[in-house]
Structure formats: structure tokens, C-alpha cells
Design a protein around this motif. Structure first.
Motif, PDB file in Angstrom:
ATOM      1  N   ARG A 143       0.832  -1.204   0.000  1.00 61.04           N
ATOM      2  CA  ARG A 143       0.000   0.000   0.000  1.00 61.04           C
ATOM      3  C   ARG A 143       0.869   1.257   0.000  1.00 61.04           C
ATOM      4  O   ARG A 143       0.593   2.216  -0.723  1.00 61.04           O
ATOM      5  CB  ARG A 143      -0.921   0.002   1.215  1.00 61.04           C
ATOM      6  CG  ARG A 143      -2.023   1.043   1.132  1.00 61.04           C
ATOM      7  CD  ARG A 143      -3.203   0.652   1.969  1.00 61.04           C
ATOM      8  NE  ARG A 143      -4.389   1.400   1.635  1.00 61.04           N
ATOM      9  CZ  ARG A 143      -5.616   1.037   1.997  1.00 61.04           C
ATOM     10  NH1 ARG A 143      -5.787  -0.096   2.657  1.00 61.04           N
ATOM     11  NH2 ARG A 143      -6.662   1.777   1.670  1.00 61.04           N
ATOM     12  N   SER A 153       2.504   1.581  -3.416  1.00 62.93           N
ATOM     13  CA  SER A 153       1.543   1.943  -4.443  1.00 62.93           C
ATOM     14  C   SER A 153       1.262   3.442  -4.442  1.00 62.93           C
ATOM     15  O   SER A 153       1.201   4.075  -5.507  1.00 62.93           O
ATOM     16  CB  SER A 153       0.239   1.164  -4.232  1.00 62.93           C
ATOM     17  OG  SER A 153      -0.745   1.557  -5.162  1.00 62.93           O
ATOM     18  N   VAL A 154       1.108   4.013  -3.257  1.00 64.25           N
ATOM     19  CA  VAL A 154       0.841   5.450  -3.159  1.00 64.25           C
ATOM     20  C   VAL A 154       2.075   6.252  -3.546  1.00 64.25           C
ATOM     21  O   VAL A 154       2.006   7.201  -4.337  1.00 64.25           O
ATOM     22  CB  VAL A 154       0.387   5.816  -1.728  1.00 64.25           C
ATOM     23  CG1 VAL A 154       0.345   7.331  -1.541  1.00 64.25           C
ATOM     24  CG2 VAL A 154      -0.986   5.221  -1.435  1.00 64.25           C
ATOM     25  N   SER A 161       3.116   6.722  -7.219  1.00 73.46           N
ATOM     26  CA  SER A 161       2.279   7.618  -8.031  1.00 73.46           C
ATOM     27  C   SER A 161       2.687   9.082  -7.884  1.00 73.46           C
ATOM     28  O   SER A 161       2.153   9.943  -8.581  1.00 73.46           O
ATOM     29  CB  SER A 161       0.807   7.461  -7.635  1.00 73.46           C
ATOM     30  OG  SER A 161       0.566   8.001  -6.340  1.00 73.46           O
ATOM     31  N   PHE A 162       3.625   9.364  -6.995  1.00 71.96           N
ATOM     32  CA  PHE A 162       4.010  10.752  -6.731  1.00 71.96           C
ATOM     33  C   PHE A 162       4.742  11.371  -7.916  1.00 71.96           C
ATOM     34  O   PHE A 162       5.598  10.733  -8.539  1.00 71.96           O
ATOM     35  CB  PHE A 162       4.919  10.837  -5.507  1.00 71.96           C
ATOM     36  CG  PHE A 162       4.217  10.670  -4.187  1.00 71.96           C
ATOM     37  CD1 PHE A 162       2.843  10.522  -4.117  1.00 71.96           C
ATOM     38  CD2 PHE A 162       4.944  10.668  -2.997  1.00 71.96           C
ATOM     39  CE1 PHE A 162       2.196  10.361  -2.902  1.00 71.96           C
ATOM     40  CE2 PHE A 162       4.311  10.528  -1.775  1.00 71.96           C
ATOM     41  CZ  PHE A 162       2.932  10.370  -1.720  1.00 71.96           C
ATOM     42  N   LYS A 206       5.672  16.255  -5.298  1.00 69.89           N
ATOM     43  CA  LYS A 206       5.279  15.511  -4.097  1.00 69.89           C
ATOM     44  C   LYS A 206       6.494  14.853  -3.454  1.00 69.89           C
ATOM     45  O   LYS A 206       6.642  14.852  -2.226  1.00 69.89           O
ATOM     46  CB  LYS A 206       4.227  14.452  -4.448  1.00 69.89           C
ATOM     47  CG  LYS A 206       2.846  15.019  -4.737  1.00 69.89           C
ATOM     48  CD  LYS A 206       1.839  13.899  -4.975  1.00 69.89           C
ATOM     49  CE  LYS A 206       0.435  14.463  -5.189  1.00 69.89           C
ATOM     50  NZ  LYS A 206      -0.581  13.394  -5.378  1.00 69.89           N
ATOM     51  N   GLU A 212      -4.584   9.042   2.964  1.00 68.99           N
ATOM     52  CA  GLU A 212      -4.317   8.493   1.630  1.00 68.99           C
ATOM     53  C   GLU A 212      -4.981   9.336   0.547  1.00 68.99           C
ATOM     54  O   GLU A 212      -4.397   9.580  -0.519  1.00 68.99           O
ATOM     55  CB  GLU A 212      -4.800   7.051   1.551  1.00 68.99           C
ATOM     56  CG  GLU A 212      -4.459   6.359   0.240  1.00 68.99           C
ATOM     57  CD  GLU A 212      -4.797   4.879   0.259  1.00 68.99           C
ATOM     58  OE1 GLU A 212      -4.676   4.241  -0.815  1.00 68.99           O
ATOM     59  OE2 GLU A 212      -5.183   4.352   1.320  1.00 68.99           O
ATOM     60  N   ASP A 213      -6.203   9.794   0.804  1.00 65.38           N
ATOM     61  CA  ASP A 213      -6.904  10.634  -0.168  1.00 65.38           C
ATOM     62  C   ASP A 213      -6.144  11.939  -0.414  1.00 65.38           C
ATOM     63  O   ASP A 213      -6.063  12.419  -1.562  1.00 65.38           O
ATOM     64  CB  ASP A 213      -8.321  10.935   0.316  1.00 65.38           C
ATOM     65  CG  ASP A 213      -9.233   9.714   0.252  1.00 65.38           C
ATOM     66  OD1 ASP A 213      -8.885   8.752  -0.465  1.00 65.38           O
ATOM     67  OD2 ASP A 213     -10.279   9.733   0.926  1.00 65.38           O
ATOM     68  N   CYS A 221      -3.069  11.270  -2.570  1.00 70.09           N
ATOM     69  CA  CYS A 221      -3.385  10.956  -3.970  1.00 70.09           C
ATOM     70  C   CYS A 221      -4.035  12.131  -4.700  1.00 70.09           C
ATOM     71  O   CYS A 221      -4.290  12.056  -5.900  1.00 70.09           O
ATOM     72  CB  CYS A 221      -4.305   9.743  -4.034  1.00 70.09           C
ATOM     73  SG  CYS A 221      -3.531   8.212  -3.448  1.00 70.09           S
TER      74      CYS A 221
END
Length: 320
Positions: free
Chosen positions: A102, A105-106, A109-110, A114, A215-216, A219
Motif C-alpha cells: 500500500r 503503491s501510493v 504515483s508521486f 510531491k 491516503e486521499d 493521492c
């Protein structure tokens, strides 16, 4: 803003057999080391990649555990933990909310901005976390059962002890190891600071179900033109998210401890705090809980703390 190119990586393989009663050899995959000496350490790797496959066996417990009264619940030193045979079905079944998959995965995506914000708060090591879909929780359980709190060591056997310190967590994971103590009386989170952080994150006044919210935020869209409040929210959310899924996971779904939140009130000061020491003590307490579960003969044990650190520490210390 340009980012320095990371040094090249070299892969070190470790062969092992968890059925060895002292677990001195494991078939556990690999640890990645930096070739550049300026970014490597003689004992530990800042970045790592573990491919772990849980074996179908329990872990032997062969001595009483030495419990430090200052760090965990008291235990009678005269009580002997019951020995467990390699295939003893009475060994507790481990579970954990730790999720490298997890986190990876986050983080993967940065965009560059970020990643820059993460580097600003001293958590750049998390950007290198590998995507591992399945952790060997039995390996972690065995290691945690061997942690001796008084000597700060993994006691594999009487002649083989692996000592570890907060600085080791900094070397392996790459999070702040500053001079300010998170758990000092002067840094306990006040009601005002908790309300402030909830407001920044957009949380309700009740409950600690914050990991999904964090997490929101991570993302979501953020750029150099974003407001200072939005940038601060991202930094705070990143610490909470990684603490909840990797560095100091809770037993409850989507919950996170808030006793370190005082270190997040000023995002400029986050690198000044000793997160490594906090994670270190949390891991020691988590290890004692595993030992208590084994001693009490429970059927399941929930692994808290950054137990993946113990795996890396063991693998890079044990001869291949």
C-alpha cells in the motif's frame, strides 16, 4: 527543481532455511545495497528489497524473556515460556496491518513535487520502499520472539546476538532521527494541537479513522501553486499514512495513534524530531506483546511495530 540521481544498486542474495531450530539460515530473498560508498553503510542498507515466503511451521521459544519494566507490562522472570517444536500447531497465527504494498503503491504515483515535499520533512527513505505483496509474518513473529528488551538485541542463540539502536532504523528506512524527543513531557499533543491537525486534514471531531483521509490527501492534486495549508496537509498526511501502514501500525483498521502528533504541528520542525527512537520503542513494546501471546498460549498474535526492520537487520547481519 532538479533532483540528484540516486547511486546504482547492487543485489545481495541470502539463502536460508526457516526449519533450522536457531533460524541461522533463511531462504528469504534479497537485500539491495547501494554501491556508492557515500550512500551505503557497512552493516545496513538504506534501501532494500525482500522477497519473503512464509513457511508452514511454528517458531521455537527456548528461554524466559527478559522484560524491561520501564518499557512494557511486567512479567514474572521465573515463568518459562513453553518450548515450541518446529511444526507445533499451538504456535499463534500472526496477522498484521503492515502493508509495504500500500505504501509503495501510493508513493510510486508521486510526481517530482510531491517527492520534493517528502524529502523536505526528512522522510525520503520511504520513497524507496519496494512493492512487496506478501510479507513473511512467521519470520517476523520468530524475530520478535527473540528480541531481548533489556539488551536491545535479537538473541538468536546464546552465542549470537544482534544489537540494534534507533540510528539503525534511520540507516535502513531513512526517517528523521533528530534531537527533539517525541515522547517527552514537553511534546505531548495538546487538545488544541489535535484539533488543529484534524482541521488541516479535514477530519471530524470524533474518532481516529485517519488513514483513508491521509491516503486521499496524498493521492490528490498538489503543485507549487498550491497554498501553504495544502502543502502542510500533504506533509502531515504522509507521516500519518506511513506511520499507520509501516512504521508504527495500530491494531485497528484505518486507525492511527496520535501520541506523536505534536511533532506534526509545525511541518518545518518535523525533521528535528527523533521519529527513529519513537519507532524503536514502539517495536520493543510490540515484541513484548508477541512474547506475552506466545507465553499465554494464544491462538493468534497481531504484529504491531515496524517488524520489517527486524527482518532487514537480521538479513544484513547474518552471514550469507
Amino acid at each position: 527543481m532538479g533532483q540528484p540521481r540516486p547511486s546504482s544498486l547492487a543485489q545481495k542474495m541470502f539463502k536460508a532455511d526457516l526449519r533450522d531450530p536457531i533460524a541461522s539460515k533463511f531462504w528469504a530473498g534479497s537485500v539491495t545495497r547501494r554501491v556508492d560508498p557515500d550512500h551505503s553503510h557497512p552493516e545496513l542498507a538504506r534501501t532494500f528489497s525482500l522477497l519473503l515466503h512464509p513457511p508452514h511451521h511454528a517458531f521455537p521459544i527456548d528461554s524466559a524473556f527478559d522484560i524491561s519494566p520501564s518499557l512494557a507490562r511486567p512479567m514474572d522472570p521465573q515463568i518459562q515460556a513453553p518450548p515450541l517444536a518446529p511444526d507445533d500447531k499451538s504456535a499463534p497465527t500472526p496477522t498484521s496491518r503492515t502493508s509495504l504494498q500500500r505504501v509503495s503503491s501510493v508513493v510510486s504515483s508521486f510526481n517530482d513535487f510531491k517527492r520534493f515535499l517528502v524529502e523536505q520533512i526528512g522522510f525520503g527513505g520511504i520513497l524507496k520502499v519496494p512493492c512487496i505483496t506478501r510479507l513473511n509474518l512467521k519470520f517476523s513473529t520468530w524475530l520478535m520472539s527473540k528480541v531481548d528488551v533489556s539488551s536491545r538485541a535479537i538473541v538468536v542463540n546464546p552465542k549470537f546476538k544482534i544489537r540494534f539502536w534507533p540510528a539503525d532504523i534511520h540507516k535502513v528506512i531513512g526517517v528523521p532521527c533528530g534531537a527533539r524527543e517525541i515522547d517527552s513531557p514537553d511534546n505531548q499533543p495538546s487538545e488544541t494541537s489535535v484539533k488543529f491537525l484534524r482541521a488541516v486534514l479535514g477530519m471530524s471531531d470524533r474518532g481516529n479513522q485517519v488513514l483513508k483521509i491521509a491516503e486521499d490527501i496524498l493521492c490528490g492534486d498538489i503543485s507549487e501553486s498550491s497554498s501553504d495549508m495544502e502543502k502542510d496537509a500533504f506533509k502531515i498526511a504522509f507521516v500519518i499514512f506511513t506511520m499507520g501502514y509501516l512504521l508504527a501500525p495500530s491494531t485497528k483498521h484505518d486507525h492511527s495513534a496520535i501520541d506523536y502528533w505534536s511533532a506534526l504541528v509545525s511541518t518545518v520542525s518535523i525533521p528535528d524530531f527523533n521519529f527513529c527512537k519513537y519507532i524503536y520503542h514502539d517495536l520493543l513494546q510490540a515484541s513484548q506483546k508477541v512474547q506475552s501471546d506466545i507465553h499465554n498460549g494464544t491462538t493468534a498474535t497481531h504484529l504491531m511495530g515496524c517488524h520489517i526492520f527486524l527482518q532487514v537487520k537480521y538479513l544484513v547481519t547474518t552471514p550469507s
